[in-house]
Scaffold this motif. Sequence first.
Motif, PDB file in Angstrom:
ATOM      1  N   HIS A 177       0.799  -1.229   0.000  1.00  0.00           N
ATOM      2  CA  HIS A 177       0.000   0.000   0.000  1.00  0.00           C
ATOM      3  C   HIS A 177       0.833   1.281   0.000  1.00  0.00           C
ATOM      4  O   HIS A 177       0.568   2.192  -0.799  1.00  0.00           O
ATOM      5  CB  HIS A 177      -0.999  -0.042   1.147  1.00  0.00           C
ATOM      6  CG  HIS A 177      -1.931  -1.200   1.037  1.00  0.00           C
ATOM      7  ND1 HIS A 177      -2.842  -1.309   0.014  1.00  0.00           N
ATOM      8  CD2 HIS A 177      -2.051  -2.335   1.773  1.00  0.00           C
ATOM      9  CE1 HIS A 177      -3.503  -2.448   0.135  1.00  0.00           C
ATOM     10  NE2 HIS A 177      -3.039  -3.089   1.189  1.00  0.00           N
ATOM     11  N   TRP A 254     -15.672   7.010   8.014  1.00  0.00           N
ATOM     12  CA  TRP A 254     -15.773   7.769   6.769  1.00  0.00           C
ATOM     13  C   TRP A 254     -17.167   8.394   6.626  1.00  0.00           C
ATOM     14  O   TRP A 254     -17.304   9.563   6.264  1.00  0.00           O
ATOM     15  CB  TRP A 254     -15.468   6.859   5.582  1.00  0.00           C
ATOM     16  CG  TRP A 254     -15.255   7.590   4.280  1.00  0.00           C
ATOM     17  CD1 TRP A 254     -16.137   8.411   3.631  1.00  0.00           C
ATOM     18  CD2 TRP A 254     -14.063   7.595   3.481  1.00  0.00           C
ATOM     19  NE1 TRP A 254     -15.587   8.903   2.481  1.00  0.00           N
ATOM     20  CE2 TRP A 254     -14.317   8.420   2.361  1.00  0.00           C
ATOM     21  CE3 TRP A 254     -12.832   6.965   3.594  1.00  0.00           C
ATOM     22  CZ2 TRP A 254     -13.362   8.629   1.353  1.00  0.00           C
ATOM     23  CZ3 TRP A 254     -11.882   7.181   2.592  1.00  0.00           C
ATOM     24  CH2 TRP A 254     -12.149   8.001   1.500  1.00  0.00           C
ATOM     25  N   SER A 272     -15.445   3.559  -0.229  1.00  0.00           N
ATOM     26  CA  SER A 272     -14.097   4.056   0.022  1.00  0.00           C
ATOM     27  C   SER A 272     -13.661   3.747   1.455  1.00  0.00           C
ATOM     28  O   SER A 272     -12.490   3.426   1.704  1.00  0.00           O
ATOM     29  CB  SER A 272     -14.047   5.561  -0.224  1.00  0.00           C
ATOM     30  OG  SER A 272     -14.390   5.865  -1.560  1.00  0.00           O
ATOM     31  N   ALA A 276     -10.294   1.862   2.775  1.00  0.00           N
ATOM     32  CA  ALA A 276      -9.417   2.521   3.752  1.00  0.00           C
ATOM     33  C   ALA A 276      -9.165   1.627   4.966  1.00  0.00           C
ATOM     34  O   ALA A 276      -8.024   1.504   5.439  1.00  0.00           O
ATOM     35  CB  ALA A 276     -10.028   3.849   4.179  1.00  0.00           C
ATOM     36  N   GLY A 301     -10.608   5.543   8.707  1.00  0.00           N
ATOM     37  CA  GLY A 301     -11.736   6.068   7.954  1.00  0.00           C
ATOM     38  C   GLY A 301     -11.777   7.585   7.972  1.00  0.00           C
ATOM     39  O   GLY A 301     -12.010   8.234   6.941  1.00  0.00           O
ATOM     40  N   CYS A 304      -8.483   9.075   6.030  1.00  0.00           N
ATOM     41  CA  CYS A 304      -8.536   8.923   4.580  1.00  0.00           C
ATOM     42  C   CYS A 304      -9.655   9.773   3.972  1.00  0.00           C
ATOM     43  O   CYS A 304      -9.503  10.318   2.873  1.00  0.00           O
ATOM     44  CB  CYS A 304      -8.706   7.461   4.200  1.00  0.00           C
ATOM     45  SG  CYS A 304      -7.267   6.429   4.602  1.00  0.00           S
ATOM     46  N   VAL A 308      -8.382  12.587   1.042  1.00  0.00           N
ATOM     47  CA  VAL A 308      -8.696  12.580  -0.389  1.00  0.00           C
ATOM     48  C   VAL A 308      -8.888  13.993  -0.937  1.00  0.00           C
ATOM     49  O   VAL A 308      -8.838  14.207  -2.154  1.00  0.00           O
ATOM     50  CB  VAL A 308      -9.950  11.723  -0.689  1.00  0.00           C
ATOM     51  CG1 VAL A 308      -9.691  10.259  -0.375  1.00  0.00           C
ATOM     52  CG2 VAL A 308     -11.166  12.232   0.076  1.00  0.00           C
ATOM     53  N   ASP A 321      -7.878   8.529  -5.972  1.00  0.00           N
ATOM     54  CA  ASP A 321      -7.474   8.625  -4.557  1.00  0.00           C
ATOM     55  C   ASP A 321      -6.607   7.470  -4.074  1.00  0.00           C
ATOM     56  O   ASP A 321      -6.766   6.971  -2.958  1.00  0.00           O
ATOM     57  CB  ASP A 321      -8.707   8.775  -3.666  1.00  0.00           C
ATOM     58  CG  ASP A 321      -9.502  10.023  -4.014  1.00  0.00           C
ATOM     59  OD1 ASP A 321      -8.886  11.077  -4.210  1.00  0.00           O
ATOM     60  OD2 ASP A 321     -10.745   9.935  -4.122  1.00  0.00           O
ATOM     61  N   VAL A 325      -6.040   7.158  -0.003  1.00  0.00           N
ATOM     62  CA  VAL A 325      -6.483   5.925   0.660  1.00  0.00           C
ATOM     63  C   VAL A 325      -5.319   4.969   0.915  1.00  0.00           C
ATOM     64  O   VAL A 325      -5.090   4.531   2.048  1.00  0.00           O
ATOM     65  CB  VAL A 325      -7.587   5.229  -0.170  1.00  0.00           C
ATOM     66  CG1 VAL A 325      -7.948   3.875   0.449  1.00  0.00           C
ATOM     67  CG2 VAL A 325      -8.823   6.121  -0.246  1.00  0.00           C
ATOM     68  N   HIS A 326      -4.560   4.640  -0.124  1.00  0.00           N
ATOM     69  CA  HIS A 326      -3.530   3.602   0.041  1.00  0.00           C
ATOM     70  C   HIS A 326      -2.268   4.138   0.705  1.00  0.00           C
ATOM     71  O   HIS A 326      -1.702   3.476   1.585  1.00  0.00           O
ATOM     72  CB  HIS A 326      -3.227   2.949  -1.302  1.00  0.00           C
ATOM     73  CG  HIS A 326      -4.365   2.146  -1.822  1.00  0.00           C
ATOM     74  ND1 HIS A 326      -4.584   0.839  -1.443  1.00  0.00           N
ATOM     75  CD2 HIS A 326      -5.387   2.478  -2.651  1.00  0.00           C
ATOM     76  CE1 HIS A 326      -5.689   0.393  -2.031  1.00  0.00           C
ATOM     77  NE2 HIS A 326      -6.190   1.367  -2.762  1.00  0.00           N
ATOM     78  N   GLY A 329      -3.582   5.557   4.269  1.00  0.00           N
ATOM     79  CA  GLY A 329      -4.029   4.407   5.062  1.00  0.00           C
ATOM     80  C   GLY A 329      -2.899   3.457   5.386  1.00  0.00           C
ATOM     81  O   GLY A 329      -2.813   2.923   6.506  1.00  0.00           O
TER      82      GLY A 329
END
Length: 443
Positions: A177, A254, A272, A276, A301, A304, A308, A321, A325-326, A329
């Motif tokens: 990630h 999130w 998403s 995450a 959550g 991230c 974004v 994203d 996220v990656h 996260g």
Amino acid sequence: MVNTGDTAWILTSAALVLLMTPGLALFYGGMVRAKSVLNMMMMSFGALALISVLWVLYGYSMAFGDDVGLGLLGNPGEFFGLNGLMEDTTSEEGGLPVMAFVGFQAVFAIITVALISGAIADRAKFGAWMVFAGVWATVVYFPVAHWVFAFDGDDVVGGWIANDLLALDFAGGTAVHINAGAAGLALAFVLGKRRGFGREAMRPHNLPLVMIGAGLLWFGWFGFNAGSALAANNTASVAWVNTLAATAAAVLGWLIVEKFRDGHSTSLGAASGVVAGLVAITPACNAVSPIGAIILGAIAGVLCALAVGLKYTLGYDDSLDVVGVHLVGGLWGTIAIGFLGSAASPAGVDGLFYGGGVDQLWRQVVGAVAVLAFSFILTLVIGIVIQKTMGFRITEEDEVAGIDNVVHAESGYDFASLGSSGSTAPLAGQARAEARSTEGSRA
């Protein structure tokens, strides 16, 4: 002697992780505009095909061959073509045929490369993407997999992060990630912004597709995390439960951010949040308690969901994203072990909040930053070379026309305007003509 129960679980887990790449194709495909859906999905399928071949030829050997020095790289020729690995022998993990481990690790390499594609949606040449995927896997992923996943054995020396630094990464927070997120950021800089970025709405064209993809990713991720125990045992069970708990908490985190920030909790936010949470718990699923997993996931959550939006503030176009996220996260999940790690977990290490001090925390930070820097710098170099030689980005005219029609001569949807012939070429020509007309009127 082969342990048939463990072997069955690892082969099943490998199949689950393989399913994640088509799931990612659906997830990404639904998030782009209708004129880009096939190209987006083809980037995942292209990675699946190419990396599978490279893994068999030399990827496994580079990642898990005997170290050639300083814990940086396995010997590429030791198991070239998987030579010598078909015999009925078991791996050092005990009771697993070596080829079961080969297959399990192959699908990690595949999805890591596919993840990067989300950062450059709508604008990357497919041929250039395939060249990039092969080069990046060779000079970035395979070495980093050696650093993180190759442990010392009786007759083999492994990677520096796993054996010397002693940073914990159970299933790929760093190697998968952070690695993919940093690469996505670098390519976003190389290819530049999409036409209309920040000015035009670029909404997902098919949210049900996004949610189906997210569901498949969540399903497959149990193989990703619990399968990394390399046995059907307590560690796998703890990883499975922590993966469930953290992901669920991330979805809630999130959605709460969306509700307070935007006034609505959305299906895109839920999907998403799933990803995450899965990303963040990946390195830590054997190192935290279930309560720790909930805390880790909820924070992931929130982080991230906020991250974004950085692309608009900082001016880079990370289309889907991957960075928010990656990368974010993955960084949080990896570093969080240094805070939330519990000696009661299978990993057996206490973090700062459990009385372990900062010893594990600094190791996690160093491992995360090392992978981030290595991946970002090398990806930037690879991307610039491809852009300067064969060209990485399609023209603005082709971007307006739609990359599916221009690059693949196909359309994701058979609109009535295509006529009885079903050919997509006229549509591409018409769109290009409209783009030229638009440019002329602006001038």
